[in-house]
Design a protein around this motif. Structure first.
Motif, mmCIF file in Angstrom:
data_model
loop_
_atom_site.group_PDB
_atom_site.id
_atom_site.type_symbol
_atom_site.label_atom_id
_atom_site.label_comp_id
_atom_site.label_asym_id
_atom_site.label_seq_id
_atom_site.Cartn_x
_atom_site.Cartn_y
_atom_site.Cartn_z
ATOM 1 N N VAL A 4 54.462 -82.934 -29.175
ATOM 2 C CA VAL A 4 53.556 -82.105 -29.981
ATOM 3 C C VAL A 4 53.644 -80.641 -29.532
ATOM 4 O O VAL A 4 53.764 -79.733 -30.352
ATOM 5 C CB VAL A 4 52.112 -82.626 -29.860
ATOM 6 N N LEU A 5 53.610 -80.426 -28.210
ATOM 7 C CA LEU A 5 53.678 -79.052 -27.699
ATOM 8 C C LEU A 5 54.988 -78.383 -28.107
ATOM 9 O O LEU A 5 54.996 -77.239 -28.556
ATOM 10 C CB LEU A 5 53.563 -79.049 -26.177
ATOM 11 N N ILE B 108 58.527 -83.471 -38.983
ATOM 12 C CA ILE B 108 58.401 -84.869 -38.555
ATOM 13 C C ILE B 108 59.690 -85.323 -37.886
ATOM 14 O O ILE B 108 59.686 -85.938 -36.821
ATOM 15 C CB ILE B 108 58.092 -85.788 -39.756
ATOM 16 N N GLY B 109 60.809 -84.966 -38.514
ATOM 17 C CA GLY B 109 62.103 -85.312 -37.929
ATOM 18 C C GLY B 109 62.254 -84.714 -36.548
ATOM 19 O O GLY B 109 62.718 -85.362 -35.608
ATOM 20 N N SER B 110 61.825 -83.469 -36.422
ATOM 21 C CA SER B 110 61.915 -82.783 -35.144
ATOM 22 C C SER B 110 61.036 -83.464 -34.095
ATOM 23 O O SER B 110 61.424 -83.610 -32.930
ATOM 24 C CB SER B 110 61.475 -81.329 -35.333
ATOM 25 N N PHE B 111 59.854 -83.900 -34.536
ATOM 26 C CA PHE B 111 58.959 -84.629 -33.630
ATOM 27 C C PHE B 111 59.628 -85.911 -33.150
ATOM 28 O O PHE B 111 59.673 -86.193 -31.945
ATOM 29 C CB PHE B 111 57.648 -84.959 -34.363
ATOM 30 N N ALA B 112 60.206 -86.661 -34.088
ATOM 31 C CA ALA B 112 60.858 -87.920 -33.725
ATOM 32 C C ALA B 112 62.015 -87.663 -32.767
ATOM 33 O O ALA B 112 62.228 -88.407 -31.810
ATOM 34 C CB ALA B 112 61.357 -88.639 -34.974
ATOM 35 N N TYR B 113 62.752 -86.580 -33.022
ATOM 36 C CA TYR B 113 63.881 -86.274 -32.158
ATOM 37 C C TYR B 113 63.412 -85.881 -30.756
ATOM 38 O O TYR B 113 63.936 -86.350 -29.750
ATOM 39 C CB TYR B 113 64.722 -85.147 -32.767
ATOM 40 N N THR B 114 62.396 -85.012 -30.694
ATOM 41 C CA THR B 114 61.883 -84.575 -29.394
ATOM 42 C C THR B 114 61.297 -85.744 -28.616
ATOM 43 O O THR B 114 61.442 -85.828 -27.401
ATOM 44 C CB THR B 114 60.792 -83.506 -29.589
ATOM 45 N N SER C 239 53.374 -90.066 -41.842
ATOM 46 C CA SER C 239 53.537 -88.684 -42.279
ATOM 47 C C SER C 239 54.334 -88.592 -43.562
ATOM 48 O O SER C 239 54.020 -87.796 -44.442
ATOM 49 C CB SER C 239 54.224 -87.849 -41.207
ATOM 50 N N PHE C 240 55.383 -89.436 -43.659
ATOM 51 C CA PHE C 240 56.180 -89.381 -44.877
ATOM 52 C C PHE C 240 55.348 -89.800 -46.078
ATOM 53 O O PHE C 240 55.431 -89.207 -47.140
ATOM 54 C CB PHE C 240 57.400 -90.282 -44.758
ATOM 55 N N GLY D 112 67.853 -80.799 -43.090
ATOM 56 C CA GLY D 112 67.090 -81.979 -42.715
ATOM 57 C C GLY D 112 67.596 -82.589 -41.432
ATOM 58 O O GLY D 112 66.865 -83.262 -40.729
ATOM 59 N N ALA D 113 68.865 -82.362 -41.108
ATOM 60 C CA ALA D 113 69.371 -82.892 -39.850
ATOM 61 C C ALA D 113 68.837 -82.048 -38.714
ATOM 62 O O ALA D 113 68.534 -80.887 -38.879
ATOM 63 C CB ALA D 113 70.885 -82.867 -39.837
ATOM 64 N N VAL D 114 68.709 -82.637 -37.557
ATOM 65 C CA VAL D 114 68.232 -81.906 -36.394
ATOM 66 C C VAL D 114 69.373 -81.840 -35.397
ATOM 67 O O VAL D 114 70.113 -82.795 -35.228
ATOM 68 C CB VAL D 114 67.027 -82.620 -35.767
ATOM 69 N N LYS D 115 69.500 -80.694 -34.775
ATOM 70 C CA LYS D 115 70.575 -80.545 -33.791
ATOM 71 C C LYS D 115 70.350 -81.504 -32.633
ATOM 72 O O LYS D 115 69.246 -81.643 -32.150
ATOM 73 C CB LYS D 115 70.564 -79.117 -33.264
#
Lengths: 510, 286
Positions: free
Chosen positions: A281-282, A423-429, A496-497, B282-285
């Motif tokens: 989240v941060l 959301i994608g970024s959250f899942a990745y992080t 979220s989706f 949409g892709a993330v690095k």
């Protein structure tokens, strides 16, 4: 055309022949999974090539094959392992484990031993003579035991040590050493057990230590008379003593329950889970704020150098992450790092960047914001440019100030188009193992004997359980953790989706 | 009034540029600092100067001729290059089917590709490790601690978001081109190979590069599958090389960081705008 068809059939035939060969091999080994996969895959391939109805699938098959093999199958297999006790000491099947245990031997007391002498010429062993309390035997180098009858043993000097056998001289100690590896591997069947070389002068009788009773499914220790029964993938006696190795067995939901109730895991799991959420989240929040601010800055057409600025600002994005993370780790180094050097020079103080729990978490988030803000900036720039200018004009006419225009017009519109990416970024992080592992390795340690460190995220905790365990590799636990991570991420993304109705838009794109 | 406005304009402009340069300093300082260090023969972290007093190439010589660094770099380029090439091929085939054919299960298939992405390969690390171990008992060249094995694992990610990206591009290529070819007797595969692929070169390049950058930086799977100095990829090797040696290996590491990053930086900036539009679609690095 004819050539092409012939070629097709020939290649297919070649492949099928190979597949049959593999199938026989798998069948021989009793490897049912591989057998099923190979047989099924081959049939599918034949159908694909020979049937005209399957035409579109021919294009998809190669990609789908690797997807199934390396994503779908591992996913299912992970799920399966999470219900087993797969771990160090529990990696064999039950039959394999019993097979290994039955090979264990012990030397009975009083021991039955044979003095031995080896005969032959240098480098070429002729045979051995084994002399016990009652009997004397002749032993061929290949392990065949027979009576000494028909062999001539001579003792020239009468000291009790034979000097010649059938005309072959006794080997000296040095010559014996040259043959030692061969002699050590000998297991000569004798009575109920085997004779094996115990010392340089002695063969000893070893008996199998355990007897397996398939009907009752118990192991009996012949030395002590103890009875071992199978308990959760291991033979255990009534007094709690167990025999290694154990085997892989189903344990139901035990691995999952452990994460919530076993004190060895549940504290770590709770703490790591909270930190993982906090971290994700941060990172997303701060880097999005920074990225958006920079995007607004760059979105001004009057800014002459904005193309250059943009290119320079995305440098953290263009450097491979593993390299920049290792560089940051150097900067954060407590003793020789750049930051502490500077602090020391200016303020005469040091900060334990990576060795104190709070500062280590700070460093992790800081580094990740540095790594992620360019992405946020780029997606924000794209989204900002798609907001029609009339909206701002209308808002200005209605008397909205710059701040109101930002919060009432820009932000809501941005969130609509950027939500899926956030959301994608959250899942990745949430699963950014590389960052944690290269920057802190999950450290600092929070308590002695506790594997999960202060900056460990769920995935790095699973990695430690599976591959770096002090108590060995706990594959079952690690897999249960992986399934948990999947459920958490799936749940968060799903909710979220559903809210952003992203999937509807996706469907429209098809 | 006009004068005040003008002053306001100039102040604002100044502040905007100033802020931009502050941000750029924040973005660049690690890179600039490491670049400086790589030419500093002192080989430790304790110099806080950006430009070394007596620059030399000592670190680069040490790195390239006395360390296993070139092997790692080659391993990384080889594994990432081959995997990316094969991935793009598989991806193009799949995207063509989704774009041009209508078959039952097409919509479901497309959605499934998106959903499967929710289970990152890293979560299946235990299973992948055990799978490769078993494959290795039959085919040692494809098992644990082999580059073909690692490539095989990476190919699992060939179909996925990239297929969507490519399908989107294929959709924009008019069908009339292929139709006229097929009237002349071309099979659909020939149309794909000789008409679609040449036209789709830009997207093929972008997806290749995105995939290459991703795999070049992949750490987790490479670290569990590869053992032994000769086999490491750059990410795994450099982490072990620098490990706890920041005091004595910093200079050499900096030289390695510069070379290792340049490989990607050059490609990235050469194709900057296409890659960005691909990645931020949409892709993330990774």
């Amino acid at each position: 055309m004819v050539v092409r068809v012939l070629l097709k059939v020939a290649l297919l035939g070649l492949f099928d022949a190979l597949a049959v060969y593999w199938c026989v091999l798998f069948l021989w080994d009793g490897n049912w999974t591989f057998l099923a996969v190979t047989a099924g895959g081959t049939l599918l391939l034949n159908w694909l090539v020979l049937s005209s109805r399957s035409y579109p699938l021919r294009y998809l098959f190669p990609g789908l094959f690797f997807l199934s093999l390396m994503v779908v199958y591992p996913a299912g297999y992970t799920f399966y392992i999470s219900f087993t006790n797969y771990s160090t000491g529990h990696i064999l099947s039950k039959d394999e484990a019993i097979g290994l245990i039955l090979q264990r031997t012990y030397s009975p007391t009083p021991s039955v031993s044979f003095q031995f002498w080896a005969f032959g010429e240098e480098g070429k062993l002729y045979g051995l003579v084994l002399r016990g309390e009652e009997d004397t035997y002749f032993l061929l180098p290949d392990g065949q035991l027979s009576s000494l009858k028909g062999h001539e043993l001579t003792d020239h000097d009468g000291d009790g040590v034979p000097d010649e056998l059938d005309g072959h001289p006794r080997l000296t100690r040095r010559e014996l050493f040259q043959n030692i590896e061969r002699l050590q591997t000998l297991r000569v069947p004798y009575g109920e057990g085997w004779l094996r070389m115990a010392t340089l002068t002695e063969f000893r009788l070893y008996l199998p230590q355990y007897r397996y009773n398939p009907g009752k499914d118990i192991l009996v220790d012949r030395k002590t008379g103890k009875i071992y029964r199978p308990v959760e993938g291991k033979f255990v006696a009534d007094d709690g003593a167990g025999i290694d190795p154990g085997w892989v067995t189903f344990v139901g939901l035990r691995n999952y329950i452990r994460f919530f109730f076993d004190p060895r895991y549940h504290k770590a799991f709770g703490r790591v889970f909270l930190w993982t959420v906090e971290f994700a989240v941060l990172t997303v929040g701060l880097s999005f704020a920074l990225g958006l601010a920079l995007a607004i800055l760059l979105n001004d057409r009057k800014l002459r150098l904005r193309k250059l600025y943009r290119s320079l600002l995305i440098v953290p994005y263009a450097i491979p992450a593993f390299i920049s993370i290792l560089i940051w780790r150097g900067f954060f180094n407590t003793h020789v790092g750049l930051f502490n050097q500077a602090l020391q020079n200016w303020l005469g103080t040091k900060v334990p960047w990576l060795t104190d729990p709070f500062w280590a978490r700070f460093s992790v988030v800081f580094t990740n914001v540095w790594l992620t803000y360019p992405y946020m900036m780029l997606i924000s720039l794209g989204a900002l440019q798609s907001i029609p200018g009339e909206l701002y004009e209308a808002a200005a006419i209605d008397g909205a100030g710059p701040w109101q225009r930002f919060t009432r017009v820009t932000l809501p519109l941005l969130m609509i188009s950027l939500a899926p990416m956030l959301i994608g970024s959250f899942a990745y992080t949430f699963n950014n193992f590389t960052l944690i592992w290269l920057l802190t390795g999950g450290d600092p340690v929070v308590a002695i004997g506790e594997r999960a460190g202060a900056t460990d995220i769920l995935l790095s905790y699973a990695y430690k359980l599976a591959f770096q365990g002090a108590r060995g590799n706990e594959m079952g636990m690690a897999s249960a953790l992986a399934v948990n991570i999947f459920l958490i991420v799936a749940l968060v993304s799903g909710i979220s989706f559903a809210r952003t109705r992203m999937l509807e838009e996706v469907s429209r794109g098809m | 009034m006009a004068c005040r406005r003008k002053v306001g304009f100039w102040t604002r402009r100044f502040v905007r540029n100033l802020l931009a340069w502050v941000a750029i300093a924040f973005a660049l300082f690690p890179a600039v600092f490491v670049l400086g260090t790589s030419f500093n023969p002192a080989n430790n972290l304790s110099t806080t100067r950006v430009i070394p007093r007596n620059p030399s190439l000592a670190n680069y010589f040490e790195l390239l001729f006395r360390q296993p660094f070139p092997t790692w770099l080659w391993n990384s380029v080889k594994v990432a290059g081959i995997s990316s090439f094969l991935s793009v091929s598989l991806c193009a085939l799949g995207a063509y089917a989704f774009s041009r054919f209508r078959f039952s299960g097409r919509r479901v298939g497309l959605l499934t590709l998106l959903l499967v992405q929710m289970f990152p390969q890293a979560l299946g690390m235990v299973a992948i490790f055990l799978l490769l171990k078993r494959i290795g008992t039959y085919m040692p060249w494809l098992g644990l601690n082999t580059h073909p094995g690692l490539i095989l694992v990476y190919l699992g990610g060939a179909l996925g978001f990239n297929t969507w990206l490519m399908k989107g591009y294929f959709d924009t290529i008019p069908r009339s081109l292929e139709e006229s070819a097929m009237v002349d007797g071309a099979t659909p595969f020939q149309a794909f190979r000789w008409i679609i692929l040449p036209l789709a070169r830009p997207i093929l390049a972008v997806i290749f590069v995105i995939q290459f950058i991703t795999l070049y930086s992949e750490y987790l799977l490479a670290s569990i599958l590869l053992k032994g100095e000769k086999m490491y990829t750059l990410a795994v090797g450099m982490r072990i090389f620098i490990g706890e040696h920041y005091r004595d290996r910093w200079g050499i590491f900096a030289a390695g960081a510069v070379i290792g990053a340049l490989v990607v930086l050059v490609i990235f900036y050469a194709l900057q705008s296409q890659i960005i539009s691909g990645l931020t679609g949409g892709a993330v690095k990774e």
